[in-house]
Design a protein around this motif. Structure first.
Motif, PDB file in Angstrom:
ATOM      1  N   LYS A 648       0.818  -1.206   0.000  1.00  0.00           N
ATOM      2  CA  LYS A 648       0.000   0.000   0.000  1.00  0.00           C
ATOM      3  C   LYS A 648       0.858   1.265   0.000  1.00  0.00           C
ATOM      4  O   LYS A 648       0.479   2.278  -0.574  1.00  0.00           O
ATOM      5  N   ARG A 649       2.013   1.197   0.676  1.00  0.00           N
ATOM      6  CA  ARG A 649       2.845   2.398   0.785  1.00  0.00           C
ATOM      7  C   ARG A 649       3.822   2.516  -0.385  1.00  0.00           C
ATOM      8  O   ARG A 649       4.904   3.063  -0.257  1.00  0.00           O
ATOM      9  N   HIS A 650       3.437   1.981  -1.549  1.00  0.00           N
ATOM     10  CA  HIS A 650       4.295   2.055  -2.736  1.00  0.00           C
ATOM     11  C   HIS A 650       4.621   3.517  -3.075  1.00  0.00           C
ATOM     12  O   HIS A 650       5.775   3.870  -3.332  1.00  0.00           O
ATOM     13  N   TYR A 651       3.598   4.376  -3.037  1.00  0.00           N
ATOM     14  CA  TYR A 651       3.822   5.783  -3.384  1.00  0.00           C
ATOM     15  C   TYR A 651       4.766   6.450  -2.374  1.00  0.00           C
ATOM     16  O   TYR A 651       5.652   7.213  -2.748  1.00  0.00           O
ATOM     17  N   HIS A 652       4.585   6.166  -1.088  1.00  0.00           N
ATOM     18  CA  HIS A 652       5.456   6.764  -0.060  1.00  0.00           C
ATOM     19  C   HIS A 652       6.896   6.284  -0.224  1.00  0.00           C
ATOM     20  O   HIS A 652       7.840   7.054  -0.028  1.00  0.00           O
ATOM     21  N   MET A 653       7.068   5.030  -0.546  1.00  0.00           N
ATOM     22  CA  MET A 653       8.434   4.506  -0.734  1.00  0.00           C
ATOM     23  C   MET A 653       9.098   5.196  -1.922  1.00  0.00           C
ATOM     24  O   MET A 653      10.277   5.575  -1.862  1.00  0.00           O
TER      25      MET A 653
END
Length: 681
Positions: A648-653
Motif C-alpha cells: 500500500k505504501r508504494h507511493y510513499h516509498m
C-alpha cells in the motif's frame, strides 16, 4: 540476543565474586608488607650525603624520630645508616643500642652488602670494647661475603680493621695481605689517602718479617704517593725509620741515631726503633735505657715486637733472670694469641656453618612459602580459568547456534528468492512464447484474409466481366456496328479502369504484407537482441563467480541465475522447450515469494554493478528501498512494480527514494533516472 547478553552478565557476577574472595587475602598480604613511612625518603637523602658530607648526613638522620619508623626493614636501615654516620664523624661507640636493629634484621634477611656493613660495624664496636675475639669473628664472617658483595669501600675498611687485629696478634702475613688488598681497592676507588695508609701498614709488616724485597716494592709505591697524601708524612717517617734500622748498614743506623738528642719528644714506636738500633750497634746500655722509657701499658709496650726485643736487650746487658722472665712472657703471649687465633677460627667456622645452616633453613622456609603461594595462585588461576572457560564455551555455543540458525534462515530465504527468480523467468519466457505464438497466428490470419480478399476481388472481376458481356450482348443487339464499336471502346475503357482498380488493390495488399513482414523482422531482431543481452549477462555473472571475495549468498544467487540463463538460451537456440523448464519453475517461485526474488536481485546487482549499489548505499537507502530500486533497474515501471509487490505504501516509498536521491516530484521519471544512473556508474 539481549536475553543472551543479560544471561552472560549474570554468569560473570558469581565468577567475579569468587575471584575477589580468593584474591582478597593476597591483596591484603601484599599491601600490608613493605609499609614505608616518610622517614625512608629522609634516609635516602642521608645516604647520598654519607661519603661527601658525613656531618650533614648525621644531622639529617638525627632529625628522624625513632618512634615514627615503620617496619623492621626501615628500623634496620636507620640503625645501619646512623652507625655509618657516627663512624665517619669519628664518634666511637661501645654500645650496640644503635646498631642492634640492623643486626637482628640484616644478618638474616639482608642483601650481601647489608650483611657486610652490619658485620663491619659490629666488629668495630667489639674492637672499641677491646673484645678482639668477637671483633675477629665479625670480620671473618664479613670476609666470607667477599664474592657476593659490591660495596668495595666497606670491604676495604673491613680488611684494614681486621689487619689491626692481625698486627696485635703478630699475624704479619695476614696483616700484610689484608692491607695490600685494601690498598688495591682504595686505588680503584681513587682514595689516595686511604691507599697510602694501607701501603704504609703493609710496609711496616714486611719490614717486621725482614722481607726486604717486598719492602722495597711497597716503599717505591709509597714514595710515588707522597705528594698525593701529605697527611701521611708522620707514618711514612716512622716506617722509613724502621726500614733503615732493619735493612741499612750500621753506619747509616749510627748516623741516624746521632741526630737524636731528646727521647722525650719521640713516641713509643720510635723509641723501640732506637732501642733496636742501639742493640744492633752493640750499645746495650743505651738500648736498655731507651727501652725502659717505653710505656709497657701502651700499644707499643704490649706489642709482640716489644716483647720479642726485650729479652735480647736484657740478655745483652747481663740481666739473665729478667731476660728469661721476659722471654717466658713473650712465649706465653704467643701461645695465648695462637690459642685465641685457633679459638677464633673454630668459633668463626662454627658460626659460619650455623649461619649457612640458618640461611639454608630460611631459604627453604621462604621456598615453602613461595611454593605455597604459587600453589594457591595456581589453584586460583585454574578455578578462574575453568569458570572463564565455561563462560566462553557457553557464549561460543550460543553464538554458534545463533549463527547456524541465521545461516539456515538465510539459506531458506535464498532458496525462496531463487525459486521466485526462476518462477519469474519461467513466467516471462512463457509470456514471450505466447506472444510469439500470437504474432504467428496473427500473421496466418492476415495472410488468410489477404487470400480471401484476393479471391473476392477475382470473383468481383468475373462478375463485372459477366455484366460487361451481358452489356455487350445487349449493345450488339440494339445498336449498329457503330454502336458496337463505341461499346467496344467503352468496354475497353471499363476493362482498363477495372484493371487499375485491381492493381491498386493488389498494391495495397502488398503494402500490408510488407508491413507485417517488417514487423515480424523487428520481433525477430528484438528476440536476437534479448538473446545477446542474456548471453552478455550470463558471461558477466560467470566472471563474477570467479571472484573469491564475494560472499556465499551473492555467489549462490549468481550461480543460480547463470544456470537459468544457460537453460533459457539453450531453449531459444535449439527450440527444445525442455531446457526452459527450470526457467518456468523459477518464474513460478518469483510469483510466490516476492521478497526472496527482490533480495536475490539486489545481491546480483551488488555483484554486477558495485559502483551503482555503493552510490545507493552512500545515500542511506534501506534494504527494502534497494530492492525497490533494483526492480526499476531491471526495466519495470512504477505501476508494474506496484502490482507486483502489492504494498500500500508504494507511493510513499517512491517519494522517500526520490528525497534521498535528491529528486523532486517534478523531476524526471524515477525508473528512467535509475537506469541512466546505472549506465553511468
Amino acid at each position: 540476543m539481549r536475553y543472551g547478553n543479560n544471561k552472560h552478565k549474570e554468569m560473570r557476577k558469581p565468577a567475579l565474586l569468587i575471584f575477589l574472595t580468593l584474591a582478597l587475602p593476597f591483596m591484603v598480604m601484599f599491601i600490608g608488607c613493605g609499609h614505608k613511612t616518610k622517614a625512608w625518603n629522609t634516609m635516602d637523602k642521608a645516604e647520598e650525603l654519607m661519603n661527601s658530607r658525613p656531618d650533614s648526613a648525621l644531622t639529617v638522620l638525627s632529625s628522624i624520630e625513632k618512634t615514627s619508623l615503620g617496619d623492621d626493614e626501615e628500623k634496620a636501615r636507620y640503625a645501619l645508616l646512623m652507625s655509618m654516620a657516627l663512624d665517619k664523624n669519628y664518634i666511637d661507640t661501645t654500645s650496640f643500642d644503635v646498631l642492634q636493629p640492623a643486626i637482628d634484621y640484616y644478618l638474616e634477611k639482608g642483601t650481601p652488602d647489608e650483611r657486610l656493613r652490619t658485620l663491619y660495624y659490629q666488629g668495630r664496636i667489639f674492637l672499641n670494647q677491646s673484645d678482639f675475639d668477637m671483633a675477629m669473628q665479625s670480620f671473618l664472617k664479613a670476609n666470607d661475603l667477599k664474592d657476593e658483595c659490591r660495596d668495595s669501600l666497606t670491604y676495604a675498611n673491613m680488611l684494614v680493621a681486621q689487619s689491626i687485629l692481625n698486627y696485635s696478634s703478630y699475624q704479619m702475613d695476614d696483616y700484610i695481605s689484608n692491607n695490600l688488598k685494601a690498598s688495591e681497592i682504595y686505588g680503584r676507588l681513587k682514595n689516595n689517602m686511604y691507599r697510602q695508609s694501607s701501603l704504609i701498614k703493609a710496609l711496616d709488616g714486611s719490614v717486621a718479617l725482614g722481607n726486604r724485597r717486598l719492602s722495597d716494592s711497597i716503599l717505591s709505591v709509597v714514595d710515588s704517593l707522597a705528594m698525593l697524601a701529605p697527611d701521611s708524612e708522620d707514618e711514612r717517617s716512622l716506617v722509613r725509620q724502621t726500614y733503615l734500622i732493619t735493612f741499612e748498614p750500621d753506619a747509616a743506623i749510627a748516623a741516624m741515631l746521632d741526630t737524636i738528642s731528646n727521647y722525650s719528644m719521640m713516641n713509643d714506636a720510635s723509641k723501640l726503633n732506637v732501642a733496636i738500633g742501639y742493640l744492633k750497634l752493640n750499645q746495650q746500655k743505651k738500648a736498655d735505657d731507651v727501652l725502659n722509657l717505653i710505656d709497657t701499658c701502651g700499644e707499643t709496650g704490649r706489642s709482640f715486637r716489644y716483647l720479642q726485643i726485650k729479652p735480647e736487650i736484657l740478655e745483652a746487658n747481663g740481666k739473665y733472670k729478667e731476660a728469661l722472665a721476659a722471654y717466658k712472657t713473650y712465649i706465653d703471649a704467643i701461645d695465648l694469641e695462637n690459642s685465641k687465633i685457633y679459638y677464633q677460627k673454630t668459633t668463626v667456622a662454627q658460626g659460619l656453618h650455623e649461619l649457612k645452616v640458618n640461611h639454608i633453613y630460611s631459604l627453604q622456609k621462604k621456598d615453602k612459602q613461595i611454593w605455597l603461594g604459587l600453589s594457591v595462585v595456581l589453584v586460583l588461576i585454574i578455578i578462574i580459568g575453568f569458570i572463564y572457560y565455561q563462560l566462553r564455551l557457553g557464549k561460543k555455543n550460543r553464538i554458534i547456534s545463533e549463527k547456524e540458525q541465521s545461516r539456515l534462515q538465510l539459506e531458506n530465504e535464498n532458496l525462496q528468492k531463487q525459486n521466485s527468480v526462476l518462477e519469474l523467468e519461467r513466467h516471462n519466457a512463457q509470456l514471450e512464447f505466447d506472444k510469439q505464438n500470437l504474432a504467428s497466428e496473427n500473421m496466418k490470419l492476415k495472410i488468410s484474409q489477404l487470400e480471401s480478399d484476393k479471391h473476392n476481388a477475382e470473383l468481383e472481376i468475373e462478375k463485372k466481366n459477366l455484366a460487361a458481356e451481358n452489356m455487350e450482348l445487349r449493345i450488339s443487339q440494339l445498336e449498329s456496328e457503330k454502336q458496337k464499336s463505341e461499346l467496344e471502346l467503352e468496354k475497353k475503357n471499363l476493362a482498363a479502369e477495372n484493371m487499375g482498380l485491381r492493381i491498386s488493390q493488389l498494391e495495397s495488399e502488398k503494402q500490408k504484407s510488407d508491413l507485417e513482414l517488417e514487423k515480424q523482422t523487428l520481433v525477430a531482431e528484438n528476440m536476437r537482441l534479448k538473446i545477446s543481452q542474456l548471453e552478455s549477462e550470463g558471461e558477466r555473472l560467470k566472471d563474477l563467480l570467479k571472484e573469491s571475495e564475494l560472499s556465499k549468498p551473492i555467489l549462490d544467487a549468481i550461480q543460480e541465475r547463470v544456470g537459468i540463463l544457460n537453460g533459457l538460451l539453450a531453449a531459444k537456440i535449439s527450440g527444445n522447450e525442455t531446457y526452459s523448464k527450470p526457467y518456468d519453475t523459477w518464474i513460478n517461485q518469483i510469483t510466490e515469494d516476492k521478497k526472496s526474488f527482490m533480495d536475490s536481485t539486489r545481491l546480483a546487482f551488488r555483484a554486477s554493478y558495485p559502483a551503482f549499489m555503493k552510490y545507493l548505499d552512500d545515500h542511506n537507502l534501506t534494504e527494502s528501498e534497494l530492492n525497490y530500486v533494483c526492480l526499476y533497474a531491471i526495466g519495470l515501471r512504477g505501476k508494474e512494480i506496484s502490482e507486483y509487490i502489492q504494498v500500500k505504501r508504494h507511493y510513499h516509498m517512491s517519494t522517500d527514494i526520490r528525497k534521498k536521491l535528491g529528486l523532486s516530484e517534478n523531476d524526471t521519471n524515477l525508473g528512467l533516472h535509475i537506469r541512466n544512473l546505472m549506465k553511468k556508474l
